[in-house]
Enzyme design. Structure first.
Site, short mmCIF file in Angstrom:
data_model
loop_
_atom_site.label_atom_id
_atom_site.label_comp_id
_atom_site.label_asym_id
_atom_site.label_seq_id
_atom_site.Cartn_x
_atom_site.Cartn_y
_atom_site.Cartn_z
N TRP A 1 5.89 -4.75 7.73
CA TRP A 1 4.90 -5.82 7.74
C TRP A 1 5.46 -6.94 6.88
O TRP A 1 5.95 -6.71 5.79
CB TRP A 1 3.57 -5.32 7.18
CG TRP A 1 2.58 -6.42 7.01
CD1 TRP A 1 2.53 -7.59 7.71
CD2 TRP A 1 1.51 -6.47 6.09
NE1 TRP A 1 1.48 -8.35 7.28
CE2 TRP A 1 0.83 -7.69 6.29
CE3 TRP A 1 1.04 -5.59 5.11
CZ2 TRP A 1 -0.28 -8.05 5.55
CZ3 TRP A 1 -0.07 -5.96 4.38
CH2 TRP A 1 -0.73 -7.17 4.60
N ASP B 1 0.87 -1.18 0.00
CA ASP B 1 0.00 0.00 0.00
C ASP B 1 0.91 1.22 0.00
O ASP B 1 1.47 1.58 1.03
CB ASP B 1 -0.90 0.00 1.24
CG ASP B 1 -1.83 1.21 1.26
OD1 ASP B 1 -1.83 1.98 0.29
OD2 ASP B 1 -2.56 1.38 2.25
N ASP C 1 8.93 0.45 4.44
CA ASP C 1 8.77 1.79 3.90
C ASP C 1 10.13 2.46 3.86
O ASP C 1 11.01 2.15 4.67
CB ASP C 1 7.83 2.61 4.80
CG ASP C 1 6.38 2.13 4.68
OD1 ASP C 1 6.06 1.47 3.67
OD2 ASP C 1 5.58 2.42 5.59
N ASN D 1 -2.11 -2.86 6.28
CA ASN D 1 -1.14 -2.20 5.40
C ASN D 1 -1.33 -0.69 5.30
O ASN D 1 -0.68 -0.05 4.50
CB ASN D 1 -1.11 -2.87 4.02
CG ASN D 1 -2.31 -2.53 3.17
OD1 ASN D 1 -3.18 -1.77 3.59
ND2 ASN D 1 -2.37 -3.08 1.97
N ASP D 2 -2.23 -0.12 6.10
CA ASP D 2 -2.38 1.34 6.10
C ASP D 2 -1.37 2.02 7.02
O ASP D 2 -1.23 3.24 6.99
CB ASP D 2 -3.79 1.73 6.55
CG ASP D 2 -4.84 1.24 5.56
OD1 ASP D 2 -4.53 1.19 4.36
OD2 ASP D 2 -5.95 0.89 6.00
#
Lengths: 190, 170
Positions: free
Chosen positions: A107, A82, A126, A157-158
């Site tokens: 994650w 995401d 990220d 995944n946010d």
């Protein structure tokens, strides 16, 4: 009169049938059907049926995933990504662009590789410390395979994983390959 | 070698290819790179714990306790051994008792390594099943851990790095 013609018709059909078939042939076919009937439930074990079952067990993402272009959202490793693909921002599938730092917290999930049909463990890290990368919409992805709601944060995944970095600005997302699961040991527990 | 005796590669390969196509749907292609094959406890660790704790048990030690070379010390205390299973995220994990015991053993004995007492027993599924029924719901986890850590450092010479987690409270 009509009865007579019906008789004639029946006779003609019967004789034609007799001309093309034999009593032995009929018996052989019936016998074959009796022998084959108990085997019918075994048909799903045939490879064709097996692959059809595997196909229906796939997620939508897995059915259309490709293994050629890593800068597209349908690349197989991005099944739960995401964010903006780092590959479109000067980085790579598993590398941050210059000036951005990978998040130590991420994650980890699994994605199905269409080339060999095996599940690979992927770490979605990220890249942080720079303003968000402004890539085209083809590079802004949101795939949700095996994602869970926020009450299971570790599988949501946010979440911006940059919260563990010194500079918490989100820049882009990577999908690092960690390893391949071993189907002989049963699937991983998630 | 006479022309007659020349092997016919196509004929030899074709039946094998057909057999492969029939038996293994689909024929596996060579993987693009060499990727480690993960034993199940390691894969379960990665998917259930590794995101925060890191691939090898090291992450951001201020936010998430480091496991590498540290977690083994907890087995020096009976309460520490129980603590690892009673942690809510461990006790409430979606893993079965067997899977969870295997993951705990992987974490303690492989990632943790240093500090595990020589006579430490491996976690059994039955032990895990009993402990996860008593999750640490009603305590301050940071303080609970801090108390165990101080005992481990004072009495068993555990590394001071165990104090990193919990020292960055906002």
């Amino acid at each position: 009169m009509s009865k007579l013609s019906l008789d004639a018709l029946s006779e003609r059909i019967t004789r034609t049938l007799a001309g093309y078939s034999s009593r032995r042939g009929v018996l052989a076919r019936l016998g074959m059907a009796f022998v084959a009937a108990p085997l019918l439930p075994l048909l799903p074990l045939l490879p064709v049926a097996r692959s059809a079952a595997a196909e229906s067990a796939k997620t939508d993402f897995e059915r259309r995933a490709q293994a050629k272009d890593a800068n597209k959202c349908d690349y197989w490793r991005y099944c739960a990504i995401d964010g903006v693909l780092c590959g479109c921002c000067g980085g790579g599938v598993h590398t941050c662009p210059p000036g951005a730092e990978p998040s130590p917290i991420s994650w980890i999930g699994t994605c199905l590789n269409p080339q060999d049909g095996r599940s690979y463990v992927i770490a979605y890290r990220d890249c942080c410390g720079k303003p968000i990368c402004t890539a085209g919409k083809d590079c802004r992805c949101d795939a949700v395979d095996r994602e869970m709601p926020t009450y299971r944060q570790s599988l949501n995944n946010d979440i911006i994983w940059c919260f563990g970095n010194a500079a918490a600005a989100y820049h882009c997302s990577t999908a690092a390959l960690v390893g391949v699961t071993n189907p002989a040991e049963g699937g991983p527990a998630t | 070698m006479s022309p007659r005796a020349r092997p016919r590669p196509t004929r030899r390969i074709l039946p094998g290819a057909i057999l492969c196509a029939l038996l293994t749907p689909p024929c596996p292609a060579a993987p693009p790179e060499v990727i480690p094959s993960l034993p199940k406890p390691q894969a379960d660790y990665l998917l259930n714990c590794g995101g925060c704790h890191g691939l090898n048990g090291l992450s951001n030690g201020r936010l998430v306790p480091d496991l590498q070379s540290q977690i083994g010390y907890f087995l020096r205390l009976h309460e520490g051994r129980e603590y690892l299973v009673r942690l809510p995220n461990v006790a409430f994990s979606a893993m079965s008792d067997e899977e969870l015991a295997a993951v705990l053993n992987f974490i303690v004995f492989q990632i943790g390594g240093t500090g595990v007492p020589g006579d430490a027993a491996r976690y059994s599924a039955a032990e895990v099943a009993a402990l996860r029924r008593r999750p640490l719901n009603e305590v301050s986890l940071t303080e609970y851990r801090g108390r165990l850590v101080e005992t481990l450092i004072r009495r068993y010479g555990a590394p001071a790095g165990l104090r990193s987690y919990g020292n960055d409270r906002h």
